[in-house]
Scaffold this active site. Sequence first.
Site, PDB file in Angstrom:
ATOM      1  N   SER A  22       0.840  -1.215   0.000  1.00 24.00           N
ATOM      2  CA  SER A  22       0.000   0.000   0.000  1.00 24.00           C
ATOM      3  C   SER A  22       0.868   1.256   0.000  1.00 24.00           C
ATOM      4  O   SER A  22       0.595   2.223  -0.725  1.00 24.00           O
ATOM      5  CB  SER A  22      -0.893   0.031   1.244  1.00 24.00           C
ATOM      6  OG  SER A  22      -1.848  -0.982   1.177  1.00 24.00           O
ATOM      7  N   ARG A  26       1.552   4.392  -3.011  1.00 24.51           N
ATOM      8  CA  ARG A  26       1.354   5.815  -2.690  1.00 24.51           C
ATOM      9  C   ARG A  26       2.645   6.605  -2.865  1.00 24.51           C
ATOM     10  O   ARG A  26       2.619   7.774  -3.293  1.00 24.51           O
ATOM     11  CB  ARG A  26       0.812   5.936  -1.255  1.00 24.51           C
ATOM     12  CG  ARG A  26      -0.653   5.484  -1.160  1.00 24.51           C
ATOM     13  CD  ARG A  26      -0.991   5.003   0.231  1.00 24.51           C
ATOM     14  NE  ARG A  26      -2.418   4.742   0.416  1.00 24.51           N
ATOM     15  CZ  ARG A  26      -3.044   3.607   0.073  1.00 24.51           C
ATOM     16  NH1 ARG A  26      -2.373   2.622  -0.494  1.00 24.51           N
ATOM     17  NH2 ARG A  26      -4.339   3.459   0.289  1.00 24.51           N
ATOM     18  N   GLY A  94      -6.146  -3.425  -7.609  1.00 25.73           N
ATOM     19  CA  GLY A  94      -7.262  -2.527  -7.288  1.00 25.73           C
ATOM     20  C   GLY A  94      -6.765  -1.171  -6.818  1.00 25.73           C
ATOM     21  O   GLY A  94      -7.363  -0.130  -7.129  1.00 25.73           O
ATOM     22  N   ASP A 314      -7.072  -7.906   4.950  1.00 30.29           N
ATOM     23  CA  ASP A 314      -6.303  -8.776   4.056  1.00 30.29           C
ATOM     24  C   ASP A 314      -5.797 -10.046   4.761  1.00 30.29           C
ATOM     25  O   ASP A 314      -5.287 -10.954   4.118  1.00 30.29           O
ATOM     26  CB  ASP A 314      -5.116  -8.003   3.457  1.00 30.29           C
ATOM     27  CG  ASP A 314      -5.593  -6.910   2.491  1.00 30.29           C
ATOM     28  OD1 ASP A 314      -6.723  -7.022   1.981  1.00 30.29           O
ATOM     29  OD2 ASP A 314      -4.837  -5.948   2.261  1.00 30.29           O
ATOM     30  N   ARG A 387      -2.999 -13.935  -1.894  1.00 28.64           N
ATOM     31  CA  ARG A 387      -3.121 -14.189  -0.455  1.00 28.64           C
ATOM     32  C   ARG A 387      -3.639 -15.605  -0.173  1.00 28.64           C
ATOM     33  O   ARG A 387      -3.308 -16.199   0.851  1.00 28.64           O
ATOM     34  CB  ARG A 387      -4.007 -13.135   0.203  1.00 28.64           C
ATOM     35  CG  ARG A 387      -3.413 -11.734   0.038  1.00 28.64           C
ATOM     36  CD  ARG A 387      -3.831 -10.744   1.080  1.00 28.64           C
ATOM     37  NE  ARG A 387      -3.495  -9.391   0.672  1.00 28.64           N
ATOM     38  CZ  ARG A 387      -2.280  -8.836   0.769  1.00 28.64           C
ATOM     39  NH1 ARG A 387      -1.277  -9.508   1.291  1.00 28.64           N
ATOM     40  NH2 ARG A 387      -2.060  -7.608   0.345  1.00 28.64           N
TER      41      ARG A 387
END
Length: 430
Positions: A22, A26, A94, A314, A387
Site C-alpha cells: 500500500s 502511494r 485494485g 487482508d 493471499r
Amino acid sequence: MKQVVQAPPALDGKVSPPGDKSISHRAVILNGIARGDSRVSNFAQAADCLATVACMRSLGVAIESSKGGGLVVGGVGDKGLKEADDVLCAENSGTTMRLLAGLLAAQPFFSIITGDRSLRSRPMDRVIQPLRLMGAQIWGRSSDSRAPLVIKGGQLHGIRYTLPVPSAQLKSALLLAALYARGDTIIKEPVASRDHTERMLKAMGAKIEVKGDAITVSPSRLKAIDITVPGDISSAAFWLVAGVIHHRANIRLSNVGINPTRSGIIDVLNAMGANLTVTNERTVSGEPVADLRVQSSQLSGIEISGELIPRVIDEIPLIALAASVAQGKTVIRDAGELRVKETDRISNTAKELLKLGADVQELPDGMVIQGRKKLRGAACESHGDHRLAMMIGVAALVAEGKTEIDNAEAVNISYPRFWQDLKRLSAAKS
Ligand code: S3P
C-alpha cells in the site's frame, strides 16, 4: 506453476518481509505529482506496485531503479502529467486502478484504464459515483460498475462525502482528486481504514486535516520526499500465523510496519493466545515500525467483527486458518468486502480449508470455524489469488502429508520471494 509443500519438523529463522504494498503505491503516485526528485527505498518490487510504476511512466513520470531495489522518482509537479498514448493497465491491482481514477479525473486530458480479468470484475461504481459528484466525467462498463474506465479529465469541485464502505482505496482516490478540486473536500469515514495516504500527504505539505472521523483537504501542491517503505505487515502475517500454529517454531521478523490501522492481526493473534512479542518500536518515514518474534502457541477461538475488520481485512483468510487449528469456535462477521477482493475470499478460503480437513462454514459476511482440526495435505488451488496461495502454503506447514498448490506463482503479486522464504524457514534443524 505447482508448488508442493510438506510440514517441516521445525520452523526457525529470520525474515525481512518485502516493502509494504500500500505504501509503495502511494510513494510512487504522490511523489510522481510532487515537485522535485525523490528516493523510495525498500519499494515493493511486486507485480501490483510495478503496475503502478508502469502507469505513472506512461503518464510522463521518469522512474528509475536504484541500487538495492529502490526507485528514484522524478516528480513532474501538479500540472506535469501528460496524456498516455495508450490504454493504461493496472493488471491485478485494485489500488492502482482506484487511486489513479481519482488522480486522472482531475487532469486536463483523456485516459482509459483497464486491468486483468479479476480486476475487470471488481466494483468500480464506488469510485465513479463520488468522483461524478465532484464534477468528473468518468464511465465504466456494466452500468458504470466495472473497468475498463474511461475518463475525460477536467476541473473538479470539493464535496462532503461519507464513504459507504470502509475502503482506503476509495478514500485515497477522493483525496487525490481533492488536491486539484476547487474548494474544500470533506470525507467522513464511519469506520477507519488504513491512513497511509493521509500521513504521506501531510509529510509532503498538503493542506489536510484529520479530526475524528472527518478528513478535510484543500487544493494543494506537493513537495517530493524521500521515503523508506516499512516491511509489509500483510506479508509478515503469513509467518506470524505459521509461527503460532506450528508446534516447533521460532520466527523473527524485522522491520515490520505496525501502523494501528493495519496491525489488527497482532491484536487478533494476541487475543487468541499467541506467543508474540513486539520490540524496537520506532518511526520510519512517518510510519510506526517494529521487530516481531513469534513462537509456537496454544490458540483459542475468537469472535471478530465491526471496527476491527478493516484493520485485518487482508489477513482474514489467515485468521480462518489459525482458527481451524485453535481450540473452540471462531466467528468472523462484517467482512462482506472480502467477496470483492482479487477473488471471493470468503468462498475460496472456505473451499480450500475444507479440502485440507478444516471445519469452515460460510456466512454472507464472514465465516464460522470449528477449531481443533488436524489438517491433512490435499490438492489445492490458489484461484490466482496471491493471499490464498500463501495461506494454503502456511496451512501445508502443519498438515499431515503433502499439499499441492496450483497457480502458486500468484505470490508474485505482493511477495515474490514467498516460496524461498518458506523453504529457508522450513530447513531449520529441529
Ligand atoms: C488497500 C486497501 C484495501 C486492501 C488492499 C490495499 C490500499 O482495499 O484490501 O489490499 O492500499 O488502499 P479496500 O480499500 O478495497 O478495502
